[in-house]
Design a protein around this motif. Structure first.
Motif, PDB file in Angstrom:
ATOM      1  N   ALA A 101      -0.870  -3.736  52.246  1.00 17.61           N
ATOM      2  CA  ALA A 101       0.584  -3.832  52.105  1.00 17.61           C
ATOM      3  C   ALA A 101       1.026  -3.502  50.683  1.00 17.61           C
ATOM      4  N   ARG A 102       0.259  -3.938  49.696  1.00 20.63           N
ATOM      5  CA  ARG A 102       0.605  -3.693  48.290  1.00 20.63           C
ATOM      6  C   ARG A 102       0.619  -2.209  47.968  1.00 20.63           C
ATOM      7  N   HIS A 103      -0.300  -1.454  48.554  1.00 19.08           N
ATOM      8  CA  HIS A 103      -0.388  -0.019  48.271  1.00 19.08           C
ATOM      9  C   HIS A 103       0.598   0.807  49.096  1.00 19.08           C
ATOM     10  N   HIS A 104       1.168   0.217  50.130  1.00 20.97           N
ATOM     11  CA  HIS A 104       2.027   0.986  51.040  1.00 20.97           C
ATOM     12  C   HIS A 104       3.522   0.696  50.885  1.00 20.97           C
ATOM     13  N   THR A 105       3.912   0.064  49.806  1.00 19.35           N
ATOM     14  CA  THR A 105       5.349  -0.066  49.549  1.00 19.35           C
ATOM     15  C   THR A 105       5.887   1.312  49.164  1.00 19.35           C
ATOM     16  N   ALA A 106       7.189   1.519  49.376  1.00 13.19           N
ATOM     17  CA  ALA A 106       7.805   2.809  49.026  1.00 13.19           C
ATOM     18  C   ALA A 106       7.636   3.101  47.536  1.00 13.19           C
ATOM     19  N   GLU A 107       7.734   2.055  46.727  1.00 13.04           N
ATOM     20  CA  GLU A 107       7.598   2.216  45.273  1.00 13.04           C
ATOM     21  C   GLU A 107       6.179   2.650  44.899  1.00 13.04           C
ATOM     22  N   ALA A 108       5.183   2.014  45.522  1.00 19.67           N
ATOM     23  CA  ALA A 108       3.790   2.346  45.210  1.00 19.67           C
ATOM     24  C   ALA A 108       3.465   3.779  45.627  1.00 19.67           C
ATOM     25  N   ILE A 109       3.892   4.168  46.826  1.00 16.67           N
ATOM     26  CA  ILE A 109       3.619   5.525  47.321  1.00 16.67           C
ATOM     27  C   ILE A 109       4.253   6.567  46.403  1.00 16.67           C
ATOM     28  N   GLU A 110       5.503   6.343  45.983  1.00 16.68           N
ATOM     29  CA  GLU A 110       6.185   7.288  45.089  1.00 16.68           C
ATOM     30  C   GLU A 110       5.468   7.369  43.743  1.00 16.68           C
ATOM     31  N   ASN A 111       5.012   6.219  43.260  1.00 21.13           N
ATOM     32  CA  ASN A 111       4.278   6.190  41.997  1.00 21.13           C
ATOM     33  C   ASN A 111       2.990   7.008  42.091  1.00 21.13           C
ATOM     34  N   TYR A 112       2.228   6.818  43.177  1.00 21.61           N
ATOM     35  CA  TYR A 112       0.980   7.568  43.356  1.00 21.61           C
ATOM     36  C   TYR A 112       1.263   9.071  43.474  1.00 21.61           C
ATOM     37  N   TYR A 113       2.305   9.419  44.190  1.00 26.28           N
ATOM     38  CA  TYR A 113       2.622  10.835  44.398  1.00 26.28           C
ATOM     39  C   TYR A 113       3.034  11.500  43.081  1.00 26.28           C
ATOM     40  N   GLN A 114       3.864  10.831  42.304  1.00 21.75           N
ATOM     41  CA  GLN A 114       4.301  11.401  41.027  1.00 21.75           C
ATOM     42  C   GLN A 114       3.133  11.492  40.040  1.00 21.75           C
ATOM     43  N   ARG A 115       2.248  10.521  40.071  1.00 26.02           N
ATOM     44  CA  ARG A 115       1.058  10.585  39.213  1.00 26.02           C
ATOM     45  C   ARG A 115       0.166  11.753  39.614  1.00 26.02           C
ATOM     46  N   TYR A 116       0.025  11.956  40.924  1.00 27.91           N
ATOM     47  CA  TYR A 116      -0.746  13.098  41.408  1.00 27.91           C
ATOM     48  C   TYR A 116      -0.148  14.404  40.897  1.00 27.91           C
ATOM     49  N   LEU A 117       1.167  14.589  41.053  1.00 27.24           N
ATOM     50  CA  LEU A 117       1.830  15.818  40.615  1.00 27.24           C
ATOM     51  C   LEU A 117       1.647  16.037  39.123  1.00 27.24           C
ATOM     52  N   SER A 118       1.789  14.958  38.364  1.00 29.85           N
ATOM     53  CA  SER A 118       1.669  15.057  36.904  1.00 29.85           C
ATOM     54  C   SER A 118       0.256  15.445  36.474  1.00 29.85           C
ATOM     55  N   GLU A 119      -0.750  14.792  37.062  1.00 30.28           N
ATOM     56  CA  GLU A 119      -2.139  15.020  36.660  1.00 30.28           C
ATOM     57  C   GLU A 119      -2.656  16.371  37.134  1.00 30.28           C
ATOM     58  N   VAL A 120      -2.257  16.795  38.324  1.00 30.57           N
ATOM     59  CA  VAL A 120      -2.778  18.048  38.868  1.00 30.57           C
ATOM     60  C   VAL A 120      -2.230  19.255  38.091  1.00 30.57           C
ATOM     61  N   LYS A 121      -1.057  19.094  37.473  1.00 30.25           N
ATOM     62  CA  LYS A 121      -0.517  20.168  36.635  1.00 30.25           C
ATOM     63  C   LYS A 121      -1.406  20.410  35.418  1.00 30.25           C
ATOM     64  N   LYS A 122      -2.006  19.342  34.919  1.00 28.72           N
ATOM     65  CA  LYS A 122      -2.859  19.448  33.730  1.00 28.72           C
ATOM     66  C   LYS A 122      -4.197  20.100  34.060  1.00 28.72           C
ATOM     67  N   ASN A 123      -4.696  19.826  35.284  1.00 28.00           N
ATOM     68  CA  ASN A 123      -6.007  20.375  35.688  1.00 28.00           C
ATOM     69  C   ASN A 123      -6.015  20.518  37.210  1.00 28.00           C
ATOM     70  N   LEU A 124      -5.893  21.744  37.670  1.00 26.79           N
ATOM     71  CA  LEU A 124      -5.760  22.002  39.110  1.00 26.79           C
ATOM     72  C   LEU A 124      -7.001  21.625  39.917  1.00 26.79           C
ATOM     73  N   THR A 125      -8.163  21.624  39.275  1.00 33.71           N
ATOM     74  CA  THR A 125      -9.400  21.376  40.016  1.00 33.71           C
ATOM     75  C   THR A 125      -9.954  19.962  39.838  1.00 33.71           C
ATOM     76  N   ALA A 126      -9.346  19.169  38.971  1.00 34.27           N
ATOM     77  CA  ALA A 126      -9.831  17.792  38.762  1.00 34.27           C
ATOM     78  C   ALA A 126      -9.597  16.960  40.022  1.00 34.27           C
ATOM     79  N   PRO A 127     -10.515  16.046  40.348  1.00 30.97           N
ATOM     80  CA  PRO A 127     -10.353  15.203  41.559  1.00 30.97           C
ATOM     81  C   PRO A 127      -9.340  14.089  41.318  1.00 30.97           C
TER      82      PRO A 127
END
Length: 283
Positions: free
Chosen positions: A57-83
């Motif tokens: 439940a803690r990971h599936h709040t709308a706030e948590a999901i948006e946070n994870y998604y924005q972090r993904y977008l930010s990090e993948v821009k720096k390195n497209l192949t990093a996991p």
């Protein structure tokens, strides 16, 4: 492999902070060398799933999901192949496959303007090449192959192992010339909820009459066994009489406490079987 409750609790305690990686399985095998790899994996998978359910439940709040998604977008821009998603899942102690599912769902919602249907989402998780963004597809693939407890690859492996043990059980019964009906035959006869095997002629195992056999390619811990008793075993007992459950990867010894009521637990196919016509003893 039967474990007394104290042995199981020691294992579960050690597993509390392990992540679902191949390295963790190596550590477990080194620490508990007397246990089989399949037993350790089964116990770890069950313990990890309990842990994920507690934090789901803690990971599936709308706030948590948006946070994870924005972090993904930010990090993948720096390195497209990093996991990125895999590392994010490890950082917050969450399943890589479930994290990939959340990020993919959020991406598709942004792409299409509406949340994706479950079949579309599941098809992309099973076959990441269907994902329009090839970099995200690679991220999802990395999470799938590095998660030993969740995801489409794990589901496929578990299903195959379950089928393999059901086939093994049927082969062993045929070798001993024991007549039976399997689950498919029973469903064809109109039964909706059935064990894996109904014996056409009952047998006795360790002094207990057995009318049916259920195959479980897992470890029988208290949580899963209690659920199976409620959802399956007592229903089988009520309809077909006393039976036998085989937990191929072992179980907590103290759970084998319903023998007199008609549910017997074993961790392998019984070697000593008494039939109506004759008895067979093998060592």
């Amino acid at each position: 492999m039967k474990l007394v409750r104290a042995e199981y609790q020691e294992l579960a305690k050690y597993m509390e902070h392990l992540r679902p990686t191949r390295q963790c399985m190596k550590m477990l095998k080194e620490k508990f060398s007397s246990q089989s790899q399949s037993t350790l994996l089964s116990i770890f998978s069950q313990e990890y799933q309990k842990r994920i359910k507690r934090s789901h439940a803690r990971h599936h709040t709308a706030e948590a999901i948006e946070n994870y998604y924005q972090r993904y977008l930010s990090e993948v821009k720096k390195n497209l192949t990093a996991p990125v998603i895999l590392e994010l899942a490890n950082e917050v102690d969450f399943s890589p496959s479930l994290m990939a599912r959340m990020v993919l769902e959020r991406y598709l919602q942004e792409l299409e303007g509406t949340p994706p249907s479950k079949p579309v989402l599941n098809s992309m998780l099973r076959e990441p090449s269907l994902i329009p963004d090839r970099f995200l597809a690679n991220q999802v693939y990395q999470c799938t192959i590095n998660d030993c407890c969740y995801g489409p690859l794990v589901d496929c492996i578990k299903h195959s192992i379950g089928q393999e043990h059901e086939i093994l059980l049927r082969d062993m019964l045929r070798e001993r010339n024991l007549s039976f009906l399997d689950e498919n035959q029973l469903r064809a006869k109109g039964y909706d909820k059935t064990p894996d095997i109904i014996l056409e002629v009952p047998i006795a195992v360790e002094g207990h009459v057995v009318h049916w056999i259920e195959s479980k390619a897992s470890f029988g811990d208290e949580y899963s066994h209690r659920s199976y008793l409620h959802d399956q075993f007592w229903s089988y007992w009520n309809r077909f009489g006393p039976g036998l459950v085989i937990y191929w990867h072992g179980f907590i010894e103290e759970l084998d406490c319903h023998r007199e009521r008609g549910i017997l637990l074993k961790d392998c196919f019984p070697l000593d079987i008494v039939t109506l016509c004759h008895s067979s003893s093998q060592s």
